[in-house]
Scaffold this motif. Structure first.
Motif, PDB file in Angstrom:
ATOM      1  N   VAL A 283      36.793  48.604  32.775  1.00 19.06           N
ATOM      2  CA  VAL A 283      37.717  48.061  32.482  1.00 19.06           C
ATOM      3  C   VAL A 283      39.134  48.799  31.570  1.00 19.06           C
ATOM      4  N   ASN A 284      38.920  48.594  30.692  1.00 17.81           N
ATOM      5  CA  ASN A 284      40.528  49.693  30.360  1.00 17.81           C
ATOM      6  C   ASN A 284      41.301  50.744  31.049  1.00 17.81           C
ATOM      7  N   ASP A 285      40.657  51.237  31.741  1.00 20.89           N
ATOM      8  CA  ASP A 285      40.814  51.747  32.644  1.00 20.89           C
ATOM      9  C   ASP A 285      41.636  51.348  33.211  1.00 20.89           C
ATOM     10  N   SER A 286      40.828  50.117  34.415  1.00 23.61           N
ATOM     11  CA  SER A 286      42.001  49.677  35.256  1.00 23.61           C
ATOM     12  C   SER A 286      43.071  48.846  34.697  1.00 23.61           C
TER      13      SER A 286
ATOM     14  N   PRO B  15      36.015  46.919  37.714  1.00 17.54           N
ATOM     15  CA  PRO B  15      35.428  45.974  37.618  1.00 17.54           C
ATOM     16  C   PRO B  15      37.073  46.401  36.557  1.00 17.54           C
ATOM     17  N   THR B  16      37.575  44.373  35.997  1.00 12.17           N
ATOM     18  CA  THR B  16      39.194  44.685  35.637  1.00 12.17           C
ATOM     19  C   THR B  16      38.046  43.240  34.748  1.00 12.17           C
ATOM     20  N   LEU B  17      37.526  43.076  34.546  1.00  8.96           N
ATOM     21  CA  LEU B  17      37.861  42.208  33.794  1.00  8.96           C
ATOM     22  C   LEU B  17      35.970  42.406  32.893  1.00  8.96           C
ATOM     23  N   SER B  18      35.772  42.156  31.732  1.00 12.19           N
ATOM     24  CA  SER B  18      34.503  41.792  31.199  1.00 12.19           C
ATOM     25  C   SER B  18      34.269  40.776  30.444  1.00 12.19           C
ATOM     26  N   ARG B  19      32.875  39.797  30.113  1.00 14.12           N
ATOM     27  CA  ARG B  19      33.355  38.521  29.854  1.00 14.12           C
ATOM     28  C   ARG B  19      32.209  38.606  28.702  1.00 14.12           C
TER      29      ARG B  19
ATOM     30  N   ALA C 151      40.360  51.845  48.480  1.00 15.00           N
ATOM     31  CA  ALA C 151      39.674  52.356  48.831  1.00 15.00           C
ATOM     32  C   ALA C 151      38.690  52.898  47.227  1.00 15.00           C
ATOM     33  N   TYR C 152      39.318  52.036  46.270  1.00 17.38           N
ATOM     34  CA  TYR C 152      38.168  51.935  45.266  1.00 17.38           C
ATOM     35  C   TYR C 152      37.819  51.329  44.036  1.00 17.38           C
ATOM     36  N   GLY C 153      39.261  50.791  43.771  1.00 21.30           N
ATOM     37  CA  GLY C 153      38.589  49.401  43.699  1.00 21.30           C
ATOM     38  C   GLY C 153      38.806  48.119  44.457  1.00 21.30           C
ATOM     39  N   GLY C 154      38.492  47.702  45.580  1.00 18.52           N
ATOM     40  CA  GLY C 154      38.031  47.240  46.838  1.00 18.52           C
ATOM     41  C   GLY C 154      36.590  46.928  46.275  1.00 18.52           C
ATOM     42  N   TYR C 155      36.083  47.795  45.894  1.00 20.70           N
ATOM     43  CA  TYR C 155      34.039  47.394  45.801  1.00 20.70           C
ATOM     44  C   TYR C 155      34.170  47.289  44.181  1.00 20.70           C
ATOM     45  N   PHE C 156      34.603  45.861  44.229  1.00 26.12           N
ATOM     46  CA  PHE C 156      35.163  45.742  42.292  1.00 26.12           C
ATOM     47  C   PHE C 156      33.921  46.253  41.475  1.00 26.12           C
ATOM     48  N   PRO C 157      32.629  46.432  41.343  1.00 31.88           N
ATOM     49  CA  PRO C 157      31.819  46.917  40.359  1.00 31.88           C
ATOM     50  C   PRO C 157      31.641  48.176  40.227  1.00 31.88           C
ATOM     51  N   ASN C 158      33.094  49.151  41.286  1.00 31.25           N
ATOM     52  CA  ASN C 158      33.311  50.405  41.273  1.00 31.25           C
ATOM     53  C   ASN C 158      34.649  50.353  40.057  1.00 31.25           C
TER      54      ASN C 158
ATOM     55  N   SER D  65      36.996  38.326  40.760  1.00 30.27           N
ATOM     56  CA  SER D  65      36.483  39.527  41.729  1.00 30.27           C
ATOM     57  C   SER D  65      36.859  39.832  42.692  1.00 30.27           C
ATOM     58  N   LEU D  66      37.205  37.535  44.106  1.00 32.49           N
ATOM     59  CA  LEU D  66      37.197  37.803  45.070  1.00 32.49           C
ATOM     60  C   LEU D  66      38.960  38.020  45.107  1.00 32.49           C
ATOM     61  N   THR D  67      39.509  37.416  43.401  1.00 30.58           N
ATOM     62  CA  THR D  67      41.157  37.472  43.810  1.00 30.58           C
ATOM     63  C   THR D  67      41.849  38.695  43.736  1.00 30.58           C
ATOM     64  N   VAL D  68      40.523  39.681  43.193  1.00 33.38           N
ATOM     65  CA  VAL D  68      41.260  41.250  43.096  1.00 33.38           C
ATOM     66  C   VAL D  68      41.471  41.906  44.539  1.00 33.38           C
ATOM     67  N   ILE D  69      39.740  41.927  44.964  1.00 33.99           N
ATOM     68  CA  ILE D  69      39.866  42.116  46.163  1.00 33.99           C
ATOM     69  C   ILE D  69      40.257  41.775  47.204  1.00 33.99           C
ATOM     70  N   THR D  70      41.469  40.290  47.143  1.00 29.51           N
ATOM     71  CA  THR D  70      41.917  40.040  48.307  1.00 29.51           C
ATOM     72  C   THR D  70      43.219  40.980  47.727  1.00 29.51           C
ATOM     73  N   VAL D  71      43.859  41.070  46.581  1.00 26.13           N
ATOM     74  CA  VAL D  71      45.052  41.078  46.236  1.00 26.13           C
ATOM     75  C   VAL D  71      45.779  42.343  46.523  1.00 26.13           C
TER      76      VAL D  71
END
Length: 871
Positions: free
Chosen positions: A521-524, A742-746, A733-740, A778-784
């Motif tokens: 998450v930090n690295d993203s 993740p961009t945010l932790s809640r 390739a890497y971020g389109g699968y968001f579990p690999n 997650s769906l928003t990030v994938i689409t972008v």
């Protein structure tokens, strides 16, 4: 009124044309242009006006300008030829050209007093603009064939204070410019600079600077106010292109924003806008649709579902099987969104499924969970989306560099006992001395903002440090992760640290997976805001502006750099309107939230232009043992199998040689660099205005010798091409699968004694998805990411240039040698990717490292280095 004014103009033009005497000597010219689509004609008046001009034969006029003979009556500018009109606007010559191009003829009368022409004045007397590609003159006495590379939108002449002028494709340093053409060289630069006032409109050609005061929208509420970035020591930032829009009603220091529906009308100089054939036009359309229509519909879709993913199988269905769309939502889709966009984003087929392309990171069905392995976690730090941060660990435990007047007890709590058992028999001292310990450090950058983020945004996260060990087979093994939270200690800020070590099974195994996810998450966030946005998009925009303001189109450095600036201002302007703005896609889907751009401003304080050169960057991070001055020094890499560094250095030295050969042809001595007024003005403005908040930094090259010029231009080209490619085109390739990625932790890490801990024992996958990004985020990030990972159909890759870009043989030969070397590098990359001994080239997920493969393919190809930051 409009038609009357047009007819008066027609009369003046016709008077000019008919007042000259015809002679027997003629020069034949051909003009290639692209007409503006007839559907863009917005009034009867413009259509009538064009018809009148064509009837009188004066729709587009051209006038030769002598390069040899100045005329005192023309202010010592070149002697002017007679006005000649473009022939048969409504009839183009056959065969038809590609891409909507039209070919026209023009015949010039010529006499000996004119001499060889060096420029052409062109007036567009139509009511609408067209895109002018080239002008060619045949059999010019004393010169033969002359070619003019224009590549510019030409608006109706009445919109210009001075008429448009285009120079022959010769290259001149300022003192070499024929005296008869210097007036026009200076006029062009003055027109491009503008006068610094007023709101700029479509069709203006002005390049100017502004602060980042257009991200917030305080008129819609205080929660959307954002600090001005740039112009202060608190929030320094590179400058952006000026639009001149009026201030917001609420805050005079904040520029008003456009309505989202009008976002395509944001001002950038017309020649910086996407070409009419570019796939990015579709990308712009998609970005606009994403904000206006797709995200609201994703919200609607989420409302039809349980609102969360519960398992990895649920996520995998997005790619392999699809998730059925509810009938009510389909009806909503059909009534609110164009079919093409619906098909692009929702993949509606006969089964009406929400389905995305399979990201490369999970494409190997023989090993679908390879992305979870520790080896892949370490490999992506040197071959993934953000291979720019890993550093050699030089002291143990790791120390903080935060201001001791504000922070206390920020050094790491990782002990020898935490990691020593996992160092393949070495002690910590031995691993340090043999340079086999590395760190991914997201502590000092995050800790100052951590309290704000956790208190004032949806995010719940930590500062992090990750220690990695370089194994004998060249792979990196994570041996400890430290997660830290701020803790008040008197009037200072301390830290509460928790150390996690590798585990494979049970609850401890899932806690380790969550620890790695918090690091990612930090690295993203750092990748998107700093490695990608700040260090390529933002820092390059002042170079685009300064180059167009201070270097003539015939200047050799303009010709060298111009291909590397294509579309950059446009994509940056769109990003400010749709992606990095207040409550935009980045703020709502990445962990720093509303502090995202503010944090990147603080990090810009440590930005150093010299350190953007790859050899200097690797040395700064301790990745090399000594200096790297050529490819012969590759053995000095401490991580021998470091795909980004190995491929990057090959590209870097190819760029440097090309720039050295090119610059050395035009600048024979250091004195020529010092005495070039345009070059010196360019560099001065770049430092003092474009990066004005860092103008007093001692590391800026002085631009007093050829080496300064060569290294500076090499660094600019590297950042615009290879660096951006490395951090952008692998996003899906890497971020389109968001579990690999993740961009945010809640939620924070489950701890023993809390209600979340038994849940982790009973349903760890559910805890993972409740802790990381939500379904909508997650769906928003994938689409972008899918949109932004595309290569355009007309992408210009590194080394590609327009035909006839120069007439100088030595630069042409150097360009050919550069392209030959790039082709060799492609072969070397392919060979390395097939070498089983190089485990980081492909990794457990079976993705060959091709992000620095020079050429690519349209769409999401996961390879290719465009010349410029074009998306």
């Amino acid at each position: 009124m409009i038609i009357g004014g047009v007819l008066n103009s027609v009369g003046n033009v016709v008077k000019d044309i008919t007042s000259v005497n015809k002679s027997s000597t003629t020069i034949t010219g051909s003009v290639v242009l692209v007409k503006k689509n007839v559907l863009d004609l917005t009034s009867v008046a413009s259509t009538v006006a064009d018809g009148v001009f064509e009837l009188l034969g004066s729709g587009v006029t051209l006038q030769l300008v002598s390069a040899e003979n100045p005329d005192p009556a023309n202010g010592d500018g070149g002697k002017l030829g007679k006005l000649e009109a473009l022939e048969y606007w409504n009839l183009t010559f056959t065969p038809p050209l590609a891409g909507g191009d039209s070919l026209y003829k023009v015949t010039f009368e010529w006499d000996e007093e004119l001499g060889v022409p060096g420029a052409i004045i062109l007036r567009n007397n139509h009511a609408v603009e067209f895109f002018l590609k080239t002008i060619s003159l045949e059999d010019v006495p004393g010169a033969g064939r002359l070619h003019f590379v224009c590549n510019s939108w030409v608006y109706p002449d009445r919109q210009y204070k001075v008429p448009r002028v285009f120079f022959a494709n010769k290259t001149y340093l300022p003192h070499e410019m024929p005296a008869a053409l210097r007036k026009y060289r200076e006029q062009e630069l003055m027109a491009l600079r503008g006068d610094g006032t007023g709101e700029l409109k479509q069709g203006d050609r002005v390049y100017d600077y502004a602060l980042y005061n257009d991200l917030g929208d305080p008129d819609k509420g205080a929660q959307l106010a954002r600090p001005v970035l740039g112009g202060s020591t608190q929030y320094p930032y590179p400058r952006r292109g000026r639009t001149g829009r009026p201030p917001s009603r609420t805050d005079p220091n904040t520029e008003s924003r456009l309505f989202v529906l009008n976002v395509l009308n944001i001002y950038v100089p017309r020649d910086e806008q996407f070409g009419h054939l570019k796939l990015s036009d579709f990308i712009v359309y998609n970005l606009k649709g994403l904000v206006n229509q797709i995200i609201p519909l994703l919200k609607a879709f989420v409302n039809f579902t349980p609102n969360e993913f519960d398992s990895f199988k649920d996520v995998d269905n997005l790619y392999f099987n699809g998730i059925p769309l509810p009938t009510d939502l389909i009806n909503q889709l059909g009534s609110n969104i164009p079919l093409e966009m619906m098909q692009e984003f929702f993949r509606t087929d006969g089964q009406q499924l929400l389905k995305y392309p399979v990201p490369k990171v999970i494409d190997d069905r023989n090993n679908p969970v390879a992305w979870r392995t520790d080896e892949e976690f370490g490999r992506e730090m040197i071959a993934g989306l953000n291979p720019l941060l890993i550093c050699l660990l030089t002291e143990f435990p790791p120390a903080s560099k935060l201001d001791p007047e504000v922070y206390i007890n920020q050094h790491s709590s990782i002990t020898k006992e935490d990691i020593e058992y996992n160092l393949d028999g070495l002690t910590v001292e031995e691993a340090l001395s043999s340079k086999r310990l590395f760190i991914l450090d997201h502590h000092d950058t995050l800790m100052p903002y951590l309290g704000k983020i956790n208190d004032n945004t949806e995010a719940k996260t930590y500062a992090s440090r990750t220690i990695l060990f370089l194994r004998g087979d060249g792979t990196l093994k994570p041996v400890a992760i430290e997660l830290s939270l701020p803790k008040p200690e008197g009037d200072k800020i301390g830290a509460v640290n928790k150390v996690y070590t590798p585990a494979e099974h049970g609850v401890e195994g899932w806690i380790w997976q969550l620890a790695k996810a918090f690091v990612t998450v930090n690295d993203s966030g750092h990748h998107q805001l700093v490695s990608h946005w700040l260090n390529t998009h933002a820092v390059l925009e002042p170079f685009v502006i300064a180059t167009n303001r201070q270097l003539s189109v015939v200047h050799p450095i303009y010709k060298l750099l111009h291909p590397h600036f294509r579309d950059t201002m446009t994509i940056n302007a769109l990003a400010r309107e749709l992606l990095i703005n207040a409550d935009g896609i980045i703020e709502t889907t990445f962990c720093p939230g509303k502090y995202s751009l503010e944090m990147s401003s603080v990090i810009y304080k440590s930005w150093n232009f010299l350190e953007q050169a790859l050899p200097n960057d690797l040395k700064k991070r301790g990745i090399v043992d000594g200096d790297i001055n050529s490819l012969e020094d590759l053995d000095r890499l401490l991580i021998k199998d470091y795909p980004y560094a190995v491929d990057g250095l090959k590209i870097w030295f190819a760029i440097e040689k090309w720039v050295r050969d090119y610059c050395s042809f035009y600048y024979k001595t250091d004195e020529m660099v010092q005495q070039d007024p345009e070059l010196q003005s360019w560099w001065k403005e770049l430092r003092e205005v474009g990066h004005g908040d860092k103008k007093n930094e001692p590391w800026w090259p002085k631009m007093q010798n050829r080496e300064d010029l060569i290294q500076s231009c090499s660094t600019i080209i590297w950042c615009a091409s290879a660096l951006h490619a490395a951090v952008n085109y692998g996003q899906y390739a890497y971020g389109g699968y968001f579990p690999n990625r993740p961009t945010l932790s809640r939620r924070f890490m489950p701890e023993k004694g809390t209600p979340e801990y038994p849940e982790l024992e009973n349903n760890p996958e559910k805890v993972f998805f409740r802790t990381m990004s939500s379904q909508l985020q997650s769906l928003t990030v994938i689409t972008v990411l899918e949109t932004l990972s595309n290569h355009a159909s007309d992408e210009a890759y590194l080394g590609e240039r327009f035909p006839d870009w120069t007439t100088d043989a030595v630069p042409l030969a150097a360009s050919e040698a550069f392209n030959k070397r790039l082709a060799e590098i492609e072969g070397e990359i392919l060979s390395m990717n097939l070498d089983k001994k190089l485990k980081n080239r492909v990794g457990p997920v079976n993705i060959p490292y091709n992000l620095l493969h020079p050429t690519g393919e349209p769409g999401i190809s996961n390879k290719g280095i465009p010349n410029s930051i074009s998306i």
